[in-house]
Design a protein around this motif. Structure first.
Motif, mmCIF file in Angstrom:
data_model
loop_
_atom_site.group_PDB
_atom_site.id
_atom_site.type_symbol
_atom_site.label_atom_id
_atom_site.label_comp_id
_atom_site.label_asym_id
_atom_site.label_seq_id
_atom_site.Cartn_x
_atom_site.Cartn_y
_atom_site.Cartn_z
ATOM 1 N N VAL A 190 -29.573 87.681 -45.427
ATOM 2 C CA VAL A 190 -30.278 88.330 -44.321
ATOM 3 C C VAL A 190 -29.613 87.878 -43.027
ATOM 4 C CG1 VAL A 190 -32.457 88.546 -43.056
ATOM 5 C CG2 VAL A 190 -32.472 88.477 -45.554
ATOM 6 N N VAL A 191 -29.373 88.833 -42.113
ATOM 7 C CA VAL A 191 -28.874 88.513 -40.784
ATOM 8 C C VAL A 191 -30.037 88.677 -39.806
ATOM 9 C CG1 VAL A 191 -28.063 90.877 -40.433
ATOM 10 C CG2 VAL A 191 -27.166 89.055 -39.020
ATOM 11 N N VAL A 192 -30.198 87.700 -38.898
ATOM 12 C CA VAL A 192 -31.347 87.647 -37.993
ATOM 13 C C VAL A 192 -30.836 87.530 -36.559
ATOM 14 C CG1 VAL A 192 -33.523 86.509 -37.437
ATOM 15 C CG2 VAL A 192 -32.648 86.448 -39.781
ATOM 16 N N LEU A 193 -31.455 88.301 -35.656
ATOM 17 C CA LEU A 193 -31.167 88.235 -34.224
ATOM 18 C C LEU A 193 -32.470 87.933 -33.494
ATOM 19 C CD1 LEU A 193 -28.913 90.468 -32.085
ATOM 20 C CD2 LEU A 193 -31.252 90.149 -31.363
ATOM 21 N N LYS A 194 -32.453 86.892 -32.675
ATOM 22 C CA LYS A 194 -33.646 86.501 -31.918
ATOM 23 C C LYS A 194 -33.499 86.963 -30.476
ATOM 24 C CE LYS A 194 -36.506 82.563 -30.519
ATOM 25 N NZ LYS A 194 -36.674 81.102 -30.538
ATOM 26 N N VAL A 195 -34.521 87.660 -29.990
ATOM 27 C CA VAL A 195 -34.530 88.202 -28.639
ATOM 28 C C VAL A 195 -35.596 87.458 -27.832
ATOM 29 C CG1 VAL A 195 -34.780 90.257 -27.227
ATOM 30 C CG2 VAL A 195 -33.894 90.459 -29.560
ATOM 31 N N ASP A 196 -35.196 86.912 -26.685
ATOM 32 C CA ASP A 196 -36.216 86.369 -25.775
ATOM 33 C C ASP A 196 -36.385 87.333 -24.599
ATOM 34 O OD1 ASP A 196 -34.296 85.865 -23.713
ATOM 35 O OD2 ASP A 196 -33.758 83.991 -24.684
ATOM 36 N N PHE A 197 -37.474 87.178 -23.907
ATOM 37 C CA PHE A 197 -37.840 88.125 -22.855
ATOM 38 C C PHE A 197 -37.923 87.433 -21.492
ATOM 39 C CE2 PHE A 197 -39.559 89.653 -26.852
ATOM 40 C CZ PHE A 197 -39.171 90.985 -26.867
ATOM 41 N N ARG A 198 -37.126 86.395 -21.293
ATOM 42 C CA ARG A 198 -37.207 85.675 -20.029
ATOM 43 C C ARG A 198 -36.759 86.530 -18.855
ATOM 44 N NH1 ARG A 198 -34.091 80.288 -21.899
ATOM 45 N NH2 ARG A 198 -32.926 81.917 -22.989
ATOM 46 N N ASP A 199 -35.680 87.308 -19.025
ATOM 47 C CA ASP A 199 -35.226 88.167 -17.930
ATOM 48 C C ASP A 199 -36.249 89.251 -17.629
ATOM 49 O OD1 ASP A 199 -32.941 86.659 -17.839
ATOM 50 O OD2 ASP A 199 -31.756 88.039 -19.067
ATOM 51 N N LEU A 200 -36.831 89.846 -18.681
ATOM 52 C CA LEU A 200 -37.831 90.887 -18.468
ATOM 53 C C LEU A 200 -39.064 90.323 -17.776
ATOM 54 C CD1 LEU A 200 -38.790 93.799 -18.971
ATOM 55 C CD2 LEU A 200 -39.671 93.036 -21.186
ATOM 56 N N GLU A 201 -39.516 89.143 -18.204
ATOM 57 C CA GLU A 201 -40.678 88.537 -17.560
ATOM 58 C C GLU A 201 -40.375 88.189 -16.103
ATOM 59 O OE1 GLU A 201 -42.880 86.346 -21.324
ATOM 60 O OE2 GLU A 201 -41.270 85.310 -20.284
ATOM 61 N N SER A 202 -39.150 87.795 -15.828
ATOM 62 C CA SER A 202 -38.767 87.515 -14.441
ATOM 63 C C SER A 202 -38.832 88.780 -13.590
ATOM 64 C CB SER A 202 -37.358 86.916 -14.402
ATOM 65 O OG SER A 202 -36.944 86.698 -13.077
ATOM 66 N N ASP A 203 -38.398 89.927 -14.158
ATOM 67 C CA ASP A 203 -38.504 91.194 -13.429
ATOM 68 C C ASP A 203 -39.964 91.570 -13.206
ATOM 69 O OD1 ASP A 203 -35.772 91.333 -13.406
ATOM 70 O OD2 ASP A 203 -35.632 92.627 -15.164
ATOM 71 N N TRP A 204 -40.805 91.348 -14.209
ATOM 72 C CA TRP A 204 -42.220 91.692 -14.069
ATOM 73 C C TRP A 204 -42.906 90.839 -13.000
ATOM 74 C CZ3 TRP A 204 -43.926 92.279 -19.902
ATOM 75 C CH2 TRP A 204 -43.455 93.510 -20.383
ATOM 76 N N ARG A 205 -42.404 89.636 -12.750
ATOM 77 C CA ARG A 205 -43.048 88.795 -11.743
ATOM 78 C C ARG A 205 -42.884 89.345 -10.337
ATOM 79 N NH1 ARG A 205 -40.590 84.619 -14.983
ATOM 80 N NH2 ARG A 205 -42.172 83.647 -16.333
#
Length: 658
Positions: free
Chosen positions: A200-215
């Protein structure tokens, strides 16, 4: 003065002066006056209340519309953030190095895969990319250099591993067991040639940039899952809190799975509790929000995230200022209308009871009303200007949304046009080169007065010109459809066409082209034009490798493999280095000064559409493709499916090499 009073019904006759009311009449009118005052005050109170409620509802409705528009923009940002990562695990399942690592590659190959995943993760902005074997053990990861690397960690218990094993792919939001950072895990199963699971190949996505834009927004924005747990948002303190208290069994199950670590699943500090779906719920919160103090009125709106089932986008928009402004405007307008009505009623009553002083008092009232109307008109003009400005801002926001959508569509079109333009330049370059060679030969034959050879070369040039037309026509058809039609195709005819294109160059270089007998019958599932292009590309690569070398030779042999046919293209050039083989099928990666790096990539994709395979092999590992084949150089193996009518004949396992 008396004549003007004569026109009014309440005025006495013009010949007689108005008589003042008697004391009894004045005493009897006070109860009626008090009753009329009470009625007027009650009417004014009802009118003000109704206007306030209407303005409040209207302001909340407009705020809900604006919140939905903003929610669609935030949802689009979230969707774009996810879409750019979802295709990457599928692409990695086709990676040769990754599949080799899952099939038992050595330590050097594993380290090379780690470096590739590290570069890819850094290039696309992913939090981590790692590979699990079929037991769930991480064998390679992009963070292999870090102390908290994923390599060697057992992830068999993770739902995304189990989902990929059972369904082929899975998505799972959770807190990292090693990194302790929350993110979305995108996993896809890697299958072997016979359909057996390799890993299985796994890719982990974080949302720090998106949360920074939402702020940067003036509202609280967060996303919940199907259980109401806050996954991400612009309020870090709200992460892993819940809309409503969870059932004890469910809370215990989530803690046991370690999906959210040791989160306590406390309810959000919002009163009343948030609904799972809302288009305009008014709430208040104990925490201070962006541009809103604690305790102020907030408008709760939701939007389902269709691309991630169970996810819901929530917004808490401050509306207290807008509601106050709207109600103040409504109360001001109502007060103005009531004042005008009261003034008119007062004028009528005053004229009825004060006929003698009517003229002077009427002038004073008119002057007072004129000043009041001017004042109120100026106020209404200012309010109207503010409303126009707000409408302009809303139109600009909608225009910006449309512009963003158009830019996304235009970017997609430009990407497609770039691919088509690069493909046209690469595919037409080869027959044009052949036309130039035949034209030079025709000039030489014309100088020798060999008219037969000149006619033959000119006929070949005309055929190649038609061939260019076929190529461009096929590319136009490919730009309109997903792919060209595939059907029974004579492999030997396609091979003859390819040899026709590269023959002049081979003769100029002194390279010998050894091909299978023309009488060998072989019908495969392909497209004639595109199959010839693949063959020409392979032969051109061989000729370029033999440029300037003496006794150059390219050997083409066929092997019957049952339901498939294997075509070996083997030259005796310098061969492929390890670095060149690692990036052989990487787009725009080339070692040629004037190359595009697309030839082998396009050829591999074309063969994949036929249901076949194109790969490079080591001549020592793959074995000799024929007795005459050289023992060095580059070897490419083209695998094509036979047409169904040839399956019975394949049972003889005929091998032309024998």
């Amino acid at each position: 003065m008396c004549g003007k009073s004569h026109t009014m019904n309440a005025s006495p006759p013009a010949s007689a002066p108005p008589s003042p009311p008697s004391a009894r009449q004045r005493r009897g009118s006070w109860p009626w006056r008090a009753a009329w005052v009470c009625v007027a005050v009650g009417f004014a109170a009802v009118a003000l209340y109704a206007a306030t409620q209407w303005a409040r509802d209207r302001a909340l409705g407009e705020a809900a519309i604006q919140a939905r528009s903003a929610g669609q923009i935030h949802a689009a940002l979230l969707r774009n953030n996810l879409d750019k990562f979802r295709a990457l695990p599928f692409v990695l399942t086709q990676d040769v190095d990754l599949r080799a690592a899952l099939q038992g590659a050595g330590k050097a190959q594993i380290e090379a895969l780690d470096q590739k995943l590290e570069a890819l993760s850094r290039g696309v902005g992913a939090s981590a990319i790692y590979v699990l074997d079929k037991k769930g053990l991480a064998i390679a990861a992009s963070n292999w250099r870090e102390p908290a690397t994923f390599v060697g960690v057992d992830y068999e218990f993770r739902p995304y591993f189990q989902g990929s094993v059972n369904r082929g792919s899975a998505e799972h939001f959770a807190l990292g067991t090693v990194s302790h950072e929350a993110g979305l895990y995108l996993a896809r199963r890697v299958d072997g040639p016979q359909g057996a699971m390799l890993g299985v190949v796994v890719l982990k996505v974080d949302f720090r940039d998106l949360e920074s834009d939402w702020r940067q927004a003036n509202a609280a924005i967060f996303v919940t899952d199907e259980h109401g747990v806050v996954l991400l948002g612009n309020l870090p303190d709200w992460r892993f809190k819940v809309l409503a208290p969870l059932a004890p069994a469910l809370a215990q199950s989530l803690r046991t799975s370690l999906q959210f670590g040791d989160a306590r699943f406390q309810p959000l500090p919002v009163t009343p509790p948030l609904q799972t779906a809302s288009n305009g719920q008014l709430v208040r919160t104990e925490d201070a929000l962006p541009r809103a103090a604690a305790g102020t009125a907030l408008l709760h709106t939701t939007l389902p995230v269709i691309e991630s089932p169970g996810w819901t986008l929530h917004q808490l928009s401050p509306v207290q200022a807008a509601v106050n402004q709207a109600t103040a405007n409504a109360q001001l307008g109502t007060a103005l209308a009531l004042s005008m009505l009261a003034a008119l009623v007062g004028m009528v009553l005053y004229r009825r009871h004060r006929n003698l002083e009517r003229a002077e008092q009427q002038a004073a009232i008119q002057q007072q009303l004129a000043a009041l109307v001017d004042q109120r008109t100026a106020q209404l003009r200012d309010v109207n200007g503010q409303l126009v400005q707000e409408m302009d801002e809303r139109q600009r926001a909608e225009s910006q949304l449309h512009t963003m959508k158009d830019e996304l569509v235009q970017a997609s079109k430009l990407a497609l046009l770039g691919q088509v333009a690069a493909g046209v330049a690469h595919e037409i370059n080869q027959p044009v080169a052949a036309i130039r060679a035949y034209a030079d030969n025709a000039g030489e034959f014309l100088r020798r007065r060999d008219e037969g050879a000149v006619q033959e070369n000119l006929g070949t040039i005309a055929a190649l010109t038609d061939r260019i037309g076929h190529i461009t026509g096929e590319l136009r058809a490919f730009s309109r459809k997903a792919g060209a039609s595939v059907g029974p195709t004579d492999l030997m005819e396609a091979l003859e066409g390819a040899l026709l294109l590269v023959g002049p160059r081979a003769r100029r270089q002194g390279v010998v082209l050894q091909s299978p007998p023309r009488s060998t019958p072989c019908s495969v599932q392909a497209n004639r034009v595109r199959l010839e292009q693949v063959l020409v590309n392979l032969l051109q690569n061989g000729l370029e490798a033999l440029e300037g070398l003496p006794e150059g030779r390219i050997v083409l042999t066929l092997q019957d493999a049952g339901e498939t046919v294997l075509l070996y293209v083997h030259d005796n050039g310098p061969g492929l280095s390890d670095a060149a083989r690692a990036h052989l099928f990487t787009p725009f990666h080339t070692t040629k000064p004037d190359g595009l790096g697309l030839g082998l990539v396009i050829s591999r994709d074309i063969v994949a559409e036929f249901g076949g395979e194109l790969r490079a092999a080591d001549p020592q590992d793959a074995g000799s493709s024929s007795p005459e084949a050289p023992d060095r150089g580059a070897l490419f193996i083209l695998t094509l499916r036979k047409t169904p009518a040839q399956y019975p004949a394949s049972s003889n396992s005929h091998d032309p090499r024998s």
